[in-house]
Design a protein around this motif. Structure first.
Motif, PDB file in Angstrom:
ATOM      1  N   LEU A 136      43.070  55.214  52.297  1.00  0.00           N
ATOM      2  CA  LEU A 136      42.048  54.592  51.460  1.00  0.00           C
ATOM      3  C   LEU A 136      42.314  53.092  51.410  1.00  0.00           C
ATOM      4  O   LEU A 136      43.375  52.653  50.945  1.00  0.00           O
ATOM      5  N   VAL A 137      41.368  52.304  51.898  1.00  0.00           N
ATOM      6  CA  VAL A 137      41.463  50.846  51.831  1.00  0.00           C
ATOM      7  C   VAL A 137      40.869  50.413  50.489  1.00  0.00           C
ATOM      8  O   VAL A 137      39.698  50.665  50.207  1.00  0.00           O
ATOM      9  N   ILE A 138      41.686  49.799  49.655  1.00  0.00           N
ATOM     10  CA  ILE A 138      41.232  49.466  48.299  1.00  0.00           C
ATOM     11  C   ILE A 138      40.947  47.967  48.173  1.00  0.00           C
ATOM     12  O   ILE A 138      41.592  47.128  48.815  1.00  0.00           O
ATOM     13  N   TYR A 139      39.970  47.642  47.326  1.00  0.00           N
ATOM     14  CA  TYR A 139      39.612  46.256  47.034  1.00  0.00           C
ATOM     15  C   TYR A 139      38.922  46.202  45.681  1.00  0.00           C
ATOM     16  O   TYR A 139      38.316  47.186  45.227  1.00  0.00           O
ATOM     17  N   PRO A 140      39.010  45.064  44.978  1.00  0.00           N
ATOM     18  CA  PRO A 140      38.479  44.975  43.614  1.00  0.00           C
ATOM     19  C   PRO A 140      36.952  45.106  43.588  1.00  0.00           C
ATOM     20  O   PRO A 140      36.278  44.878  44.596  1.00  0.00           O
ATOM     21  N   PRO A 141      36.401  45.454  42.438  1.00  0.00           N
ATOM     22  CA  PRO A 141      34.938  45.508  42.306  1.00  0.00           C
ATOM     23  C   PRO A 141      34.326  44.118  42.471  1.00  0.00           C
ATOM     24  O   PRO A 141      34.956  43.110  42.138  1.00  0.00           O
ATOM     25  N   THR A 142      33.121  44.087  42.980  1.00  0.00           N
ATOM     26  CA  THR A 142      32.367  42.837  42.985  1.00  0.00           C
ATOM     27  C   THR A 142      31.969  42.496  41.552  1.00  0.00           C
ATOM     28  O   THR A 142      32.064  43.328  40.649  1.00  0.00           O
ATOM     29  N   LYS A 143      31.519  41.273  41.334  1.00  0.00           N
ATOM     30  CA  LYS A 143      31.150  40.835  39.982  1.00  0.00           C
ATOM     31  C   LYS A 143      30.026  41.718  39.441  1.00  0.00           C
ATOM     32  O   LYS A 143      28.955  41.803  40.045  1.00  0.00           O
ATOM     33  N   VAL A 165      26.683  47.317  36.105  1.00  0.00           N
ATOM     34  CA  VAL A 165      26.572  47.762  37.498  1.00  0.00           C
ATOM     35  C   VAL A 165      27.368  46.830  38.404  1.00  0.00           C
ATOM     36  O   VAL A 165      27.317  45.609  38.252  1.00  0.00           O
ATOM     37  N   THR A 166      28.119  47.410  39.336  1.00  0.00           N
ATOM     38  CA  THR A 166      28.774  46.635  40.385  1.00  0.00           C
ATOM     39  C   THR A 166      28.398  47.234  41.739  1.00  0.00           C
ATOM     40  O   THR A 166      28.234  48.452  41.852  1.00  0.00           O
ATOM     41  N   ASP A 167      28.226  46.403  42.734  1.00  0.00           N
ATOM     42  CA  ASP A 167      27.712  46.867  44.027  1.00  0.00           C
ATOM     43  C   ASP A 167      28.774  47.432  44.955  1.00  0.00           C
ATOM     44  O   ASP A 167      28.458  48.179  45.879  1.00  0.00           O
ATOM     45  N   ALA A 168      30.044  47.077  44.763  1.00  0.00           N
ATOM     46  CA  ALA A 168      31.087  47.543  45.682  1.00  0.00           C
ATOM     47  C   ALA A 168      32.436  47.532  44.991  1.00  0.00           C
ATOM     48  O   ALA A 168      32.644  46.851  43.987  1.00  0.00           O
ATOM     49  N   GLY A 169      33.362  48.289  45.571  1.00  0.00           N
ATOM     50  CA  GLY A 169      34.718  48.390  45.048  1.00  0.00           C
ATOM     51  C   GLY A 169      35.318  49.721  45.457  1.00  0.00           C
ATOM     52  O   GLY A 169      34.624  50.734  45.475  1.00  0.00           O
ATOM     53  N   ALA A 170      36.599  49.727  45.816  1.00  0.00           N
ATOM     54  CA  ALA A 170      37.273  50.969  46.201  1.00  0.00           C
ATOM     55  C   ALA A 170      38.704  50.950  45.657  1.00  0.00           C
ATOM     56  O   ALA A 170      39.399  49.948  45.812  1.00  0.00           O
ATOM     57  N   PRO A 171      39.113  52.038  44.974  1.00  0.00           N
ATOM     58  CA  PRO A 171      38.315  53.236  44.707  1.00  0.00           C
ATOM     59  C   PRO A 171      37.163  52.947  43.742  1.00  0.00           C
ATOM     60  O   PRO A 171      37.013  51.827  43.280  1.00  0.00           O
ATOM     61  N   GLN A 172      36.356  53.958  43.472  1.00  0.00           N
ATOM     62  CA  GLN A 172      35.182  53.815  42.625  1.00  0.00           C
ATOM     63  C   GLN A 172      35.559  53.154  41.295  1.00  0.00           C
ATOM     64  O   GLN A 172      36.438  53.621  40.581  1.00  0.00           O
ATOM     65  N   PRO A 173      34.906  52.030  40.943  1.00  0.00           N
ATOM     66  CA  PRO A 173      35.279  51.319  39.712  1.00  0.00           C
ATOM     67  C   PRO A 173      34.954  52.116  38.448  1.00  0.00           C
ATOM     68  O   PRO A 173      34.046  52.946  38.422  1.00  0.00           O
ATOM     69  N   CYS A 223      30.701  43.184  30.086  1.00  0.00           N
ATOM     70  CA  CYS A 223      31.382  44.378  30.575  1.00  0.00           C
ATOM     71  C   CYS A 223      32.409  43.985  31.634  1.00  0.00           C
ATOM     72  O   CYS A 223      32.366  42.873  32.174  1.00  0.00           O
ATOM     73  N   MET A 224      33.326  44.919  31.914  1.00  0.00           N
ATOM     74  CA  MET A 224      34.340  44.707  32.943  1.00  0.00           C
ATOM     75  C   MET A 224      34.386  45.922  33.858  1.00  0.00           C
ATOM     76  O   MET A 224      34.414  47.057  33.391  1.00  0.00           O
ATOM     77  N   ALA A 225      34.368  45.675  35.168  1.00  0.00           N
ATOM     78  CA  ALA A 225      34.545  46.733  36.159  1.00  0.00           C
ATOM     79  C   ALA A 225      35.964  46.606  36.714  1.00  0.00           C
ATOM     80  O   ALA A 225      36.420  45.494  37.000  1.00  0.00           O
ATOM     81  N   TYR A 226      36.673  47.740  36.855  1.00  0.00           N
ATOM     82  CA  TYR A 226      38.064  47.667  37.307  1.00  0.00           C
ATOM     83  C   TYR A 226      38.434  48.899  38.134  1.00  0.00           C
ATOM     84  O   TYR A 226      37.820  49.960  38.023  1.00  0.00           O
ATOM     85  N   ASN A 227      39.455  48.737  38.982  1.00  0.00           N
ATOM     86  CA  ASN A 227      40.046  49.853  39.737  1.00  0.00           C
ATOM     87  C   ASN A 227      41.486  49.499  40.074  1.00  0.00           C
ATOM     88  O   ASN A 227      42.033  48.530  39.530  1.00  0.00           O
ATOM     89  N   ASP A 228      42.114  50.252  40.964  1.00  0.00           N
ATOM     90  CA  ASP A 228      43.524  50.019  41.298  1.00  0.00           C
ATOM     91  C   ASP A 228      43.762  48.661  41.949  1.00  0.00           C
ATOM     92  O   ASP A 228      44.897  48.156  41.946  1.00  0.00           O
ATOM     93  N   ALA A 229      42.732  48.073  42.538  1.00  0.00           N
ATOM     94  CA  ALA A 229      42.898  46.817  43.269  1.00  0.00           C
ATOM     95  C   ALA A 229      42.661  45.577  42.410  1.00  0.00           C
ATOM     96  O   ALA A 229      43.031  44.473  42.805  1.00  0.00           O
ATOM     97  N   GLY A 230      42.029  45.735  41.245  1.00  0.00           N
ATOM     98  CA  GLY A 230      41.751  44.573  40.407  1.00  0.00           C
ATOM     99  C   GLY A 230      40.563  44.804  39.498  1.00  0.00           C
ATOM    100  O   GLY A 230      40.092  45.931  39.317  1.00  0.00           O
ATOM    101  N   SER A 231      40.047  43.707  38.941  1.00  0.00           N
ATOM    102  CA  SER A 231      38.928  43.812  37.993  1.00  0.00           C
ATOM    103  C   SER A 231      38.035  42.589  38.110  1.00  0.00           C
ATOM    104  O   SER A 231      38.406  41.572  38.705  1.00  0.00           O
ATOM    105  N   ASN A 232      36.861  42.695  37.518  1.00  0.00           N
ATOM    106  CA  ASN A 232      35.897  41.605  37.502  1.00  0.00           C
ATOM    107  C   ASN A 232      35.011  41.787  36.276  1.00  0.00           C
ATOM    108  O   ASN A 232      34.744  42.918  35.868  1.00  0.00           O
TER     109      ASN A 232
END
Length: 318
Positions: A136-143, A165-173, A223-232
């Motif tokens: 799994l390639v992880i990256y923070p959620p978009t703004k 709502v965020t358009d991208a991010g892995a894993p699921q924000p 609001c804040m979107a976050y996952n294992d890779a970071g937050s926005n």
């Protein structure tokens, strides 16, 4: 008739068992694990997928690497065969230690299942085994951005929603909500501070629901979107609470002003379209006769024409 002693039987089966184990091969992955290894890597960070052989005799060991997006996917087939990286994949991968795969710069679409297949060739037989990386390639959620009423008003006593709502991010924000920069609980009932605020939100969907909006809900939200890779975090926005009676007063006042303006416009138009009443009276008297009564009886006198632009000071009697 050949008689086989018990000792010979033991030797035969021992040799058979040893032969089977000597010539078998087992794939060992990262951390000396076998089977399937789940691995998370950061977007763009060079990644190593270790694969080595264990429990084998010397021979010619070859490797095949394959990839597919998911268990249901048919995959792209083998992109490394006999330790050679196919030309079209050389800009993405290279080999280390003959069997270990290096991903140069994992991208958003490189998540999936990587399979290492090792084969051992010798004079007697060939054996193979395989191991799997669930990568799994992880990256923070978009703004994230927020959806809320266009007028930014919550209706008092109404059930209303706003969403993050965020358009991208892995894993699921996942999502958190803040009011006036304070983190909100997922349900107002679990906190004495918010017990009269009547709201709840789902961290998985980012939807904030006001079950019965009231004055406590007025404020500045983000609001804040976050996952294992970071937050926005989103841009803040302000919500007010509109009471129904206030809305009615505003509506009535607006309607009254509209009627007043309409009446004024009609009056101006009528005045421009109709002649002046005073001028009309003056022009109607032009050339008329006046009757004067005195002691000798009625007399008829002729009135002179009166200019329409000027009012006469007195009558002239002939």
């Amino acid at each position: 008739m050949v008689i086989v002693s018990s000792t010979q039987m033991v030797i035969f089966f021992s040799w058979f068992f040893l032969a089977e184990n000597v010539f078998c091969i087992q794939v060992v992955l990262e951390g000396q694990k076998t089977g399937t290894v789940k691995k998370k890597v950061f977007l763009g960070a060079q990644t190593q997928l270790a694969c080595s052989a264990w429990n084998t005799v010397p021979g010619k060991i070859t490797v095949i690497w394959t990839y597919k997006k998911s268990e249901k996917d048919e995959g792209v087939g083998a992109f490394i065969v006999e330790n050679y990286v196919n030309k079209e994949y050389q800009k993405y991968f290279y080999m280390k230690d003959s069997t270990t795969l290096i991903i140069k710069k994992p991208g958003e679409n490189d998540s999936g299942i990587y399979t290492c297949i090792l084969e051992n060739w010798n004079d007697m037989q060939s054996t193979n085994d395989r191991g799997y990386y669930n990568l799994l390639v992880i990256y923070p959620p978009t703004k994230p951005y927020c959806r809320y009423p266009n007028d930014r008003y919550l209706r008092n006593g109404h059930h209303q929603k706003v969403s993050c709502v965020t358009d991208a991010g892995a894993p699921q924000p996942l999502y958190k909500w803040y009011k006036d920069n304070d983190l909100m609980p997922t349900n107002s009932l679990v906190s004495p501070k918010y017990k009269d605020f009547h709201f709840e939100y789902d961290e998985r969907t980012g939807v904030l629901e006001f079950t019965s909006a009231n004055d406590n809900n007025a404020g500045v939200y983000h609001c804040m979107a976050y996952n294992d890779a970071g937050s926005n975090r989103s841009m803040p926005f302000k919500l007010r609470v509109l009471h129904t009676d206030v809305g009615q007063i505003v509506g009535i006042t607006t309607a009254s002003i509209s009627v007043f303006v309409l009446v004024g416009v009609i009056a101006v138009c009528r005045r421009r379209a109709c002649p002046n009443d005073e001028d009309e009276m003056q022009s109607s008297n032009e050339g008329a006769n006046d009757i004067v009564l005195d002691g000798s009886g009625p007399q008829i006198v002729k009135s002179l024409p009166v200019p329409m632009s000027k009012r006469p000071k007195s009558s002239i009697i002939i």
